[in-house]
Design an enzyme around this catalytic site. Structure first.
Site, PDB file in Angstrom:
ATOM      1  N   ARG A 179       0.790  -1.226   0.000  1.00 23.78           N
ATOM      2  CA  ARG A 179       0.000   0.000   0.000  1.00 23.78           C
ATOM      3  C   ARG A 179       0.828   1.284   0.000  1.00 23.78           C
ATOM      4  NH1 ARG A 179      -4.356   0.605   4.659  1.00 23.78           N
ATOM      5  NH2 ARG A 179      -4.783  -1.516   3.921  1.00 23.78           N
ATOM      6  N   HIS A 188      -7.970  -4.286  -7.733  1.00 25.46           N
ATOM      7  CA  HIS A 188      -7.813  -3.493  -6.510  1.00 25.46           C
ATOM      8  C   HIS A 188      -9.133  -3.461  -5.723  1.00 25.46           C
ATOM      9  CE1 HIS A 188      -5.240  -0.752  -4.235  1.00 25.46           C
ATOM     10  NE2 HIS A 188      -6.275   0.074  -4.083  1.00 25.46           N
ATOM     11  N   TYR A 215     -17.770  12.466 -14.756  1.00 22.84           N
ATOM     12  CA  TYR A 215     -17.628  13.615 -15.639  1.00 22.84           C
ATOM     13  C   TYR A 215     -16.280  13.660 -16.352  1.00 22.84           C
ATOM     14  CZ  TYR A 215     -21.647  15.340 -13.002  1.00 22.84           C
ATOM     15  OH  TYR A 215     -22.878  15.461 -12.415  1.00 22.84           O
TER      16      TYR A 215
END
Length: 833
Positions: free
Chosen positions: A31, A77, A121
């Site tokens: 991570r 993931h 968007y």
């Protein structure tokens, strides 16, 4: 409990320890820390690989970010969508990454801290440079591992033809460790890697000839290379970065600071707010307005400076108190073979070189195998076309494909793959041109096979390939540095910005202070009217005027016995006619207190100087006190007690001495006393002092004190009355007595002269700057004032208008090229004691 289940007792301490270690390693490896080879954390690696799976390469169009996030979440993931999208957004921001890996379309945030638009968007695809991160990934160059549900495989590292960890840096907080690696310029890094390949024994200094320092996407200026060199050598260090600012002056002489670059990772909007707060809280004085005029062309923060302030001082304070100057703690921690390590610059480069050689070897083995496989098939096809009639006969004579395959293999000694290729061969391959193409292809394949084998057999050839590829990368993506470097220390003091010029400092009766370049005061003749020296308010006049260098420390002593510190360059600069600035706006001094004395000190850090020098104080009522200079060497914002002042008294003078001076104190009725400084023992700061002179009556008071060397034959004593009369007298005319006496006459005081206003120690080459209460100033060469006896009324030094009086006198040393425009001597009369 079911029969198939059972309870296993465990120690909770051991279980917690094991669980926490597992968690820690998961955070460290999976991570928070980047891999030293491709410089990526798992989430970034999965995003880039997932985008390639979707075909979002640079040469194709964009697709919705939501689709990318879904692809990465669903396949590789299994975490929150925000973690993937935020990582993806950062890789598209040109102010976050020196070389962005994603080409974003839409609102991907702003340097002001505005967040990106929702993933539905925005659109994205891989940036051109990201193609180099994924180059050759399908040629077995890296290892693959199963994803979270073992349904797919994902790369454990990307092939990375570019040294991504060095050019883009990384930051992350793991468990028990953290990393903060700064970005660098690609051209410099490539040159450094090539230099290391050519000279494996190169040291840090050698690398710094190529890799100068970090190079931030937002530009700025790196101050000092000591921290950079330490980080390059050890993997840990501190880099100081300042925003880029320019000071411009308009036609009216007003200065403005224009900030065009800010330090890395600084929020521009927060920076402007902080600067405005510093202005509002008066922590940074001299700012009239702050505006953010940034647009698509770039950053532009405008700081307008007040007329009586210095832009360089304002800018230096902005650097000190805001994020316009930021320091970055370098901590080069990365995963090396799955284990976290602190790496120096050379270690980072060596790890990248080792990885690239490994990729080239694996790619070459893959290419060699594919070339050998193809050569094997082409060899079989050539055998077939050379014996095409017999081949056709065998095929037509066979009942099944397997029968034909077996017959061909037995007849021509072919392999199963070759036989299969022959049986699948199209008839067009039997033309003469196609047959020649097969032979040419075979020859080309054999050359490739030989070349690949040479690569695998030669480490030097492998290194040459690494260098060749790096040259291609540099030519394609290399650019100029954005961050400038200055070789000064990171903590640049204000002194470095301000020339150490001689300044004339003036303090008015109402507490207005300013500094002016001393050459603005022109030398005049004795008896002149003077020039306008300062624009003062009604009922105000210049009380102190003296000369000091811009870098000097100024110890200011008030009538109530407080001591304040001020650097001369911190005093607002103004022209000769300006009134200056209220001193309470510069120092935290009560409004009812006034500056009465000052001492100019060049340095407050020289212990030997501090311990062997003293400050001698004198009060209006004739008390005198001596204290070690060491007691006043630690500046405090609120000041300190310098001397205890009794009720009805006030401080009038303070002088710096070496402990062996002769002290002369004069009162306004024209008498003076001389005694040795050793008659006054050293006391603490809070002492009130002892009697220095006995005054004639309650209306009498001390007007000044001078400290001179006993054997100084060149120095004379200057006294000046309030109506403009003055004279010089030899020191020897003042006999030495014990302190506390009434003294001897130093000037013949009458209605014409007025009361004594000051006493000064001067030499022939000195100049006087005389200021009256109306603000007029005259500069006078002392060699026109001849030495005369104590019991005289002196000579007219300055002509005053009716009702005007002398306010203050200061002694300065003139420049060699200054000339005085002298007038003829004026008659004066002497009177006996």
């Amino acid at each position: 409990m079911a029969d198939t289940q059972k309870i296993i007792p465990i120690n909770i301490e051991d279980e917690m320890k094991t669980a926490y270690i597992d968690y820690s390693m998961s955070v460290i490896v999976s991570r928070a820390l980047p891999d030293v080879r491709d410089g990526l954390k798992p989430v970034h690696r999965r995003i880039l690989y997932g985008m390639q799976d979707l075909g979002l390469v640079y040469s194709r169009g964009h697709k919705k970010s939501a689709r990318v996030v879904g692809e990465v979440l669903g396949k590789y993931h299994p975490h929150g969508d925000s973690s993937v999208y935020e990582a993806m957004v950062r890789m598209a921001q040109d102010w976050s990454l020196r070389y962005p890996l994603i080409d974003g379309q839409g609102n991907f945030g702003h340097i002001d801290g505005d967040s990106a638009a929702a993933m539905r968007y925005t659109e994205a695809k891989l940036a051109r440079i990201a193609d180099e991160m994924l180059s050759d990934i399908k040629k077995e160059t890296v290892d693959f591992a199963f994803n979270f549900d073992d349904s797919l495989k994902e790369p454990t590292v990307l092939p990375a033809r570019i040294p991504n960890l060095l050019i883009n840096g990384a930051s992350g907080i793991a468990v028990g460790m953290a990393t903060n690696m700064l970005p660098h310029n690609l051209t410099e890094v490539v040159n450094g890697v090539i230099a290391t390949i050519k000279n494996p024994d190169i040291d840090t200094e050698g690398l710094m000839e190529h890799i100068k320092a970090p190079d931030f996407p937002t530009g700025g200026i790196i101050y000092g290379l000591e921290g950079v060199k330490e980080a390059f050598e050890t993997g840990r260090g501190r880099v100081v970065v300042r925003g880029k600012a320019e000071i411009i002056t308009d036609g009216k002489g007003r200065e403005t600071i224009i900030i065009t670059e800010i330090p890395f990772q600084v929020n521009k909007s927060s920076l402007v707010i902080k600067m405005s707060e510093l202005r509002r809280d008066e922590k940074v004085e001299g700012i009239s307005e702050i505006r953010d005029e940034s647009d698509r062309e770039g950053i532009r923060i405008v700081v307008e400076v007040k007329r009586d302030a210095m832009a360089q001082v304002v800018l230096s304070k902005l650097y000190k108190y805001s994020q316009l100057q930021s320091s970055y703690g370098v901590n080069n921690v990365a995963l090396v073979k799955g284990r976290p390590q602190i790496l120096s610059l050379k270690s980072l480069i060596e790890e990248f070189i080792e990885f690239r050689i490994e990729v080239i070897v694996r790619r070459t083995r893959y290419d060699l195998r594919k070339a050998q496989e193809r050569a094997h098939i082409v060899e079989g096809l050539i055998i077939a076309v050379d014996n095409i009639d017999e081949v056709i006969k065998i095929i037509r004579g066979s009942n099944t494909v397997d029968e034909a395959k077996t017959a061909l293999m037995e007849r021509f000694g072919l392999s199963e793959l070759q036989t299969k290729a022959i049986l699948e061969m199209r008839l067009q391959k039997l033309t003469g041109l196609e047959i020649e193409k097969l032979r040419a292809e075979y020859d080309e394949l054999m050359k490739k096979i030989q070349y690949f084998q040479e690569i695998l057999a030669s480490v030097e050839l492998q290194k040459e390939i690494v260098v060749e590829e790096l040259h291609e990368i540099r030519d394609k993506f290399g650019d100029e540095r954005r961050t400038q470097i200055t070789f000064a220390d990171g903590e640049i003091s204000i002194e470095d910005l301000i020339p150490n010029e001689e300044m004339m400092v003036s303090i008015s009766h109402l507490g207005y202070i300013k500094r002016t370049k001393s050459d603005q005061y022109k030398v005049q003749g004795r008896g002149g009217k003077g020039s306008k020296g300062s624009k003062t308010r009604d009922a105000d006049f210049i009380e102190h005027i003296f000369v000091a260098n811009a870098h000097n420390y100024l110890l200011l002593f008030t009538e109530q016995g407080r001591c304040y510190w001020l650097r001369v360059f911190e005093i607002p600069e103004a022209n000769r006619n300006a009134s200056g600035r209220v001193i309470q706006n510069i120092l935290q001094m009560p409004k009812e207190d006034n500056v009465k004395a000052y001492i100019i000190v060049q340095d407050l850090t020289d212990k030997d100087f501090l311990e062997n020098n003293f400050i001698v104080f004198c009060t209006r009522n004739g008390l005198i006190k001596k204290t070690s200079l060491m007691a006043y060497s630690r500046p405090r914002v609120n000041g300190i007690n310098a001397i205890t002042i009794n009720e009805g008294d006030q401080l009038i003078e303070a002088k710096l001495t070496d402990g062996n001076k002769e002290i002369i104190i004069a009162n306004k009725l024209g008498r003076a006393i001389r005694f040795n400084e050793q008659k006054v023992r050293s006391m603490g700061r809070n002492a009130a002092g002892v009697k220095g002179i006995t005054l004639a009556n309650d209306e009498d008071q001390v007007v000044g004190m001078v400290c001179v060397d006993s054997d100084d034959s060149e120095t004379s004593i200057l006294v000046l009355s309030e109506n403009g009369n003055g004279k010089r007298t030899g020191i020897e005319e003042y006999r030495i007595t014990n302190r506390g006496g009434k003294g001897v006459k130093t000037m013949n005081i009458n209605e014409k002269t007025g009361l004594l206003i000051t006493i000064k120690a001067v030499v022939d080459t000195d100049h006087l700057v005389i200021t009256n209460r109306s603000g007029l100033t005259i500069r006078l060469a002392l060699d026109v004032v001849r030495v005369m006896g104590r019991a005289t009324q002196g000579v007219r030094l300055i002509s005053l208008n009716k009702g005007d009086k002398i306010a203050d006198v200061t002694v300065i040393q003139p420049d060699e090229d200054e000339e005085s425009d002298l007038i003829t001597d004026v008659d004066f009369t002497e009177s006996e004691e």
